[in-house]
Motif scaffolding. Sequence first.
Motif, short mmCIF file in Angstrom:
data_model
loop_
_atom_site.label_atom_id
_atom_site.label_comp_id
_atom_site.label_asym_id
_atom_site.label_seq_id
_atom_site.Cartn_x
_atom_site.Cartn_y
_atom_site.Cartn_z
N CYS A 127 -9.10 -10.92 6.30
CA CYS A 127 -8.94 -9.71 7.12
C CYS A 127 -7.48 -9.52 7.50
N VAL A 128 -6.82 -10.60 7.90
CA VAL A 128 -5.40 -10.54 8.25
C VAL A 128 -4.57 -10.16 7.03
N PHE A 129 -4.87 -10.79 5.89
CA PHE A 129 -4.13 -10.53 4.65
C PHE A 129 -4.24 -9.06 4.23
N ILE A 130 -5.45 -8.54 4.23
CA ILE A 130 -5.66 -7.15 3.83
C ILE A 130 -4.99 -6.20 4.81
N TYR A 131 -5.09 -6.52 6.11
CA TYR A 131 -4.55 -5.61 7.12
C TYR A 131 -3.02 -5.53 7.07
N TYR A 132 -2.33 -6.68 6.99
CA TYR A 132 -0.87 -6.60 7.05
C TYR A 132 -0.31 -5.96 5.78
N ASN A 133 -0.98 -6.13 4.65
CA ASN A 133 -0.52 -5.42 3.45
C ASN A 133 -0.81 -3.92 3.55
N TYR A 134 -1.94 -3.56 4.14
CA TYR A 134 -2.24 -2.15 4.38
C TYR A 134 -1.20 -1.51 5.28
N VAL A 135 -0.84 -2.22 6.36
CA VAL A 135 0.17 -1.71 7.29
C VAL A 135 1.51 -1.57 6.58
N GLY A 136 1.86 -2.54 5.75
CA GLY A 136 3.13 -2.48 5.01
C GLY A 136 3.17 -1.30 4.06
N ILE A 137 2.10 -1.08 3.33
CA ILE A 137 2.04 0.05 2.38
C ILE A 137 2.07 1.37 3.13
N ARG A 138 1.35 1.44 4.24
CA ARG A 138 1.32 2.68 5.03
C ARG A 138 2.68 2.97 5.64
N THR A 139 3.41 1.93 6.01
CA THR A 139 4.72 2.11 6.64
C THR A 139 5.80 2.47 5.63
N TRP A 140 5.82 1.79 4.50
CA TRP A 140 6.92 1.92 3.55
C TRP A 140 6.53 2.64 2.25
N LYS A 141 5.25 2.97 2.10
CA LYS A 141 4.77 3.60 0.86
C LYS A 141 5.15 2.73 -0.34
N PHE A 142 5.71 3.33 -1.38
CA PHE A 142 6.06 2.55 -2.57
C PHE A 142 7.20 1.58 -2.29
N GLY A 143 7.99 1.88 -1.24
CA GLY A 143 9.11 1.00 -0.89
C GLY A 143 8.68 -0.38 -0.43
N TYR A 144 7.38 -0.55 -0.18
CA TYR A 144 6.87 -1.87 0.24
C TYR A 144 7.07 -2.91 -0.85
N ILE A 145 7.26 -2.44 -2.08
CA ILE A 145 7.45 -3.36 -3.20
C ILE A 145 8.71 -4.20 -3.02
N HIS A 146 9.67 -3.67 -2.22
CA HIS A 146 10.93 -4.40 -2.00
C HIS A 146 10.71 -5.68 -1.19
N HIS A 147 9.58 -5.77 -0.48
CA HIS A 147 9.27 -6.99 0.25
C HIS A 147 8.94 -8.14 -0.72
N PHE A 148 8.74 -7.80 -1.98
CA PHE A 148 8.37 -8.81 -2.99
C PHE A 148 9.47 -9.03 -4.02
N THR A 149 10.51 -8.21 -3.99
CA THR A 149 11.53 -8.31 -5.03
C THR A 149 12.83 -8.95 -4.57
N GLY A 150 13.09 -8.94 -3.27
CA GLY A 150 14.35 -9.47 -2.77
C GLY A 150 15.46 -8.43 -2.89
N SER A 151 16.64 -8.78 -2.41
CA SER A 151 17.76 -7.84 -2.37
C SER A 151 18.63 -7.88 -3.62
N SER A 152 18.49 -8.93 -4.41
CA SER A 152 19.32 -9.07 -5.62
C SER A 152 18.53 -8.61 -6.85
N LYS A 153 19.00 -7.56 -7.48
CA LYS A 153 18.29 -7.03 -8.65
C LYS A 153 18.22 -8.02 -9.81
N PRO A 154 19.28 -8.78 -10.10
CA PRO A 154 19.17 -9.74 -11.21
C PRO A 154 18.09 -10.81 -10.99
N LEU A 155 17.75 -11.07 -9.70
CA LEU A 155 16.78 -12.11 -9.40
C LEU A 155 15.35 -11.59 -9.27
#
Length: 241
Positions: A127-155
């Motif tokens: 329930c916690v896992f589904i909710y915090y990802n839902y909140v992240g997607i709702r807050t950042w839309k597609f930009g939520y993907i950056h929470h999984f990619t990091g700030s360095s594009k080569p990495l």
Amino acid sequence: MAASGGLAHPLLFSTVLNLDTVTVGGMTIDTKYVFFTWLGMAILAIAGYMVRKNVSIVPGRLQIFFEALIGGLEGFIVNNMGEKGRRFVPLLVAIFIYVLTMNLLGLVPGCDAPTANLNTTISIALCVFIYYNYVGIRTWKFGYIHHFTGSSKPLIPLMFPIEIISHLARPLSMSLRLFGNIFAEEMTLIIFFGFGASIYVGVLIGTVPMYFLFLLGKVLQAFILFTLSMIYIQGSVEHAH
């Protein structure tokens, strides 16, 4: 005596009521923990009703207790998440109170702790896992993907799978941590109580301090899961770095 994850007493209420198992289509299903989960929710519902019914300017003991508990948790959330954390107070406080109640049931003679069963802890963690990802997607839309990619594009090719695995491991670690600690405490009580009862009353009475030790442990485990839930939600609504 409870065979798995139960308090050290010879008989459970679910056994007396013949609700330990249910047979459906020839398959036997263990319903003991479901029974105690519903018992815990009934206790919470009754407590909530009593507080709501007796709310007054001059609070009674029960109102003072819940005001102090909820106010303290709300202050903790706001201090760590800022004002934006207020909208998550109902969920996070509910998680803490629910888990704490389920933990403490294991200390009540005739009851078993639902959180000593992995099914219960996994459901909470999911329930916690589904909710915090839902909140992240709702807050950042597609930009939520950056929470999984990091700030360095080569990495990104390296960071993305690592972050995915890390996030998927969160509900597993949350559920196993809570289950492992509560189950171990329950089994320890069974061993100490059974050992004392088999010798003499003096040793049996000597196990009483263990209840106070495990009371502290059960409160601590509820707070840890509450804190982890807050951290995960906080991470999902903050800017990706």
